[in-house]
Design an enzyme around this catalytic site. Structure first.
Site, PDB file in Angstrom:
ATOM      1  N   SER A  55      31.825  35.461  51.994  1.00 51.02           N
ATOM      2  CA  SER A  55      32.926  36.222  51.399  1.00 51.02           C
ATOM      3  C   SER A  55      34.163  36.169  52.277  1.00 51.02           C
ATOM      4  O   SER A  55      35.107  36.915  52.075  1.00 51.02           O
ATOM      5  CB  SER A  55      32.493  37.671  51.184  1.00 51.02           C
ATOM      6  OG  SER A  55      32.098  38.243  52.408  1.00 51.02           O
ATOM      7  N   SER A  67      36.553  43.938  61.312  1.00 50.27           N
ATOM      8  CA  SER A  67      36.121  43.497  59.993  1.00 50.27           C
ATOM      9  C   SER A  67      36.692  42.129  59.716  1.00 50.27           C
ATOM     10  O   SER A  67      37.486  41.595  60.486  1.00 50.27           O
ATOM     11  CB  SER A  67      36.594  44.473  58.925  1.00 50.27           C
ATOM     12  OG  SER A  67      37.961  44.237  58.656  1.00 50.27           O
ATOM     13  N   LYS A  68      36.260  41.584  58.562  1.00 50.36           N
ATOM     14  CA  LYS A  68      36.739  40.262  58.194  1.00 50.36           C
ATOM     15  C   LYS A  68      38.243  40.261  57.961  1.00 50.36           C
ATOM     16  O   LYS A  68      38.871  39.220  57.911  1.00 50.36           O
ATOM     17  CB  LYS A  68      36.008  39.777  56.942  1.00 50.36           C
ATOM     18  CG  LYS A  68      34.586  39.355  57.251  1.00 50.36           C
ATOM     19  CD  LYS A  68      33.861  38.765  56.073  1.00 50.36           C
ATOM     20  CE  LYS A  68      32.423  38.432  56.498  1.00 50.36           C
ATOM     21  NZ  LYS A  68      31.566  38.076  55.401  1.00 50.36           N
ATOM     22  N   ARG A  69      38.805  41.445  57.793  1.00 47.11           N
ATOM     23  CA  ARG A  69      40.257  41.515  57.585  1.00 47.11           C
ATOM     24  C   ARG A  69      41.037  41.299  58.880  1.00 47.11           C
ATOM     25  O   ARG A  69      42.209  41.005  58.856  1.00 47.11           O
ATOM     26  CB  ARG A  69      40.635  42.853  56.943  1.00 47.11           C
ATOM     27  CG  ARG A  69      40.257  42.892  55.469  1.00 47.11           C
ATOM     28  CD  ARG A  69      40.522  44.235  54.857  1.00 47.11           C
ATOM     29  NE  ARG A  69      39.575  45.229  55.346  1.00 47.11           N
ATOM     30  CZ  ARG A  69      38.338  45.370  54.882  1.00 47.11           C
ATOM     31  NH1 ARG A  69      37.906  44.595  53.916  1.00 47.11           N
ATOM     32  NH2 ARG A  69      37.542  46.281  55.359  1.00 47.11           N
ATOM     33  N   GLU A  70      40.339  41.464  60.006  1.00 46.84           N
ATOM     34  CA  GLU A  70      40.992  41.296  61.309  1.00 46.84           C
ATOM     35  C   GLU A  70      41.179  39.805  61.581  1.00 46.84           C
ATOM     36  O   GLU A  70      40.377  39.187  62.268  1.00 46.84           O
ATOM     37  CB  GLU A  70      40.093  41.894  62.388  1.00 46.84           C
ATOM     38  CG  GLU A  70      40.803  42.759  63.365  1.00 46.84           C
ATOM     39  CD  GLU A  70      40.763  44.219  62.940  1.00 46.84           C
ATOM     40  OE1 GLU A  70      41.665  44.944  63.333  1.00 46.84           O
ATOM     41  OE2 GLU A  70      39.839  44.609  62.225  1.00 46.84           O
TER      42      GLU A  70
END
Ligand code: GLU
Ligand code: ZN
Length: 318
Positions: free
Chosen positions: A14, A253-256
């Site tokens: 993802s 998180s993957k948003r970082e």
């Protein structure tokens, strides 16, 4: 004692791997390979909305770049495929049949809004959602009526029982299935199989003996242990690795984006990334470059830190 350790990577495609995913992958690889074991790569792409094949390909490429290879799985093949969960529908259906024959499944017609109303009620669970069992006793006639205009989710009935286990890093853990987990979803109303079911079915069939993953999944383990029992399989050993936290305590998180593999690879070599991570997790005394094979030669779970890890500001400077 089992002779060969079989570990696995089980990424959800993802997004790009970030530092926390890399840490879990490194420890999973070391946990299996340091003792001469094997690794499996399985892509957990059950959620069609969030999964993309290009992320899966990128994860494979990033693992290879880091020198974290696998003996079986996506990209290399093996006897227990397919290694994409989206291609394993028939296997999960068979497992669901097995649970159904034990009389443990029932359809749940609750809408998201109804479930949400319950969680908003006062004292409805401390943080965690526990399903009330609202649809457990619905009779056949009522089911037929409800089925006419809604497709139900399928839930697994759980007993009033405390599940206990010892995690290799977190120590003794216990959870009451009825009061702390509740009857949980094994197949969603849109037909997608739930992670809790698929992960257990796959780990059993792929012969996995050691599960290494992030501590955010510790809470799922009692439900999974219950499924192991119902399917008559011996569970693996579990190591839930510490979470990586930003210096201010936020979860990475993957948003970082500055700590995902794309950004890291633009600045560091595989050996530099692995060296910094090995130091952070307690495997080495200094953060200088190293490689996976060198780490495997001295690896021991004893050395791995047990508490959450704060990422020092200067370790991966932007
Ligand atoms: N696919 C899950 C994730 O990427 C991991 C599942 C597991 O390790 O059990 O978060
Ligand atoms: Zn319901």
């Amino acid at each position: 004692m089992r002779s060969t350790t079989v570990g696995r990577f089980a990424p959800s495609p993802s997004g790009r791997m970030h530092l926390g995913n890399v840490m879990s992958a490194l420890l999973a690889w070391l946990g299996a390979k340091s003792g001469g074991g094997r690794m499996v790569l399985r892509i957990e792409d059950l959620d069609p909305e969030r999964s993309r094949p290009e992320y899966a390909a990128q994860i494979e490429e990033d693992l290879r770049f880091l020198g974290l290879d696998w003996d079986e799985g996506e990209g290399v093949g093996g006897a227990h495929g397919p290694y994409l969960q989206s291609r394993r529908t028939r296997i999960y259906e068979a497992a669901l049949d097995q649970l159904s024959r034990q009389g443990l499944l029932y359809p749940c017609y609750c809408t998201r809004a109804e479930l949400h109303a319950v969680t908003q009620a006062p004292h409805a669970g401390e943080g965690r959602f526990v399903y009330s069992g609202r649809c457990r006793e619905i009779g056949e006639v009522e089911r037929a009526r409800l089925s006419a205009d809604r497709k139900p989710a399928i839930r697994l009935r759980v007993p009033e029982e405390e599940i206990r286990f010892v995690d290799g890093l977190c120590g003794s853990c216990a959870q009451n299935l009825r009061t702390e987990c509740g009857d949980f979803i094994v197949r969603r109303s849109d037909g997608a199989f739930a992670y809790q079911l698929a992960v257990v079915v796959d780990d059993i069939l792929m012969g996995v003996t050691q599960v290494v993953r992030g501590r955010d999944l510790l809470d799922s383990t009692p439900r999974q242990l219950y499924i192991y029992r119902l399917l008559g399989a011996e569970p693996p050993v579990f190591y839930h690795v510490p979470l990586l936290l930003a210096p201010d305590g936020r979860r990475l998180s993957k948003r970082e984006r500055d700590l995902d593999m794309g950004a890291l690879r633009a600045r560091y070599s595989a050996e530099e990334i692995l060296g910094k991570l090995a130091w952070l997790t307690g495997l080495r005394d200094t953060p200088g470059p190293t490689d996976a094979r060198e780490l495997a030669a001295t690896f021991s779970w004893e050395r791995v830190k047990r508490e959450n890890l704060y990422l020092p500001e200067a370790l991966f400077e932007a």
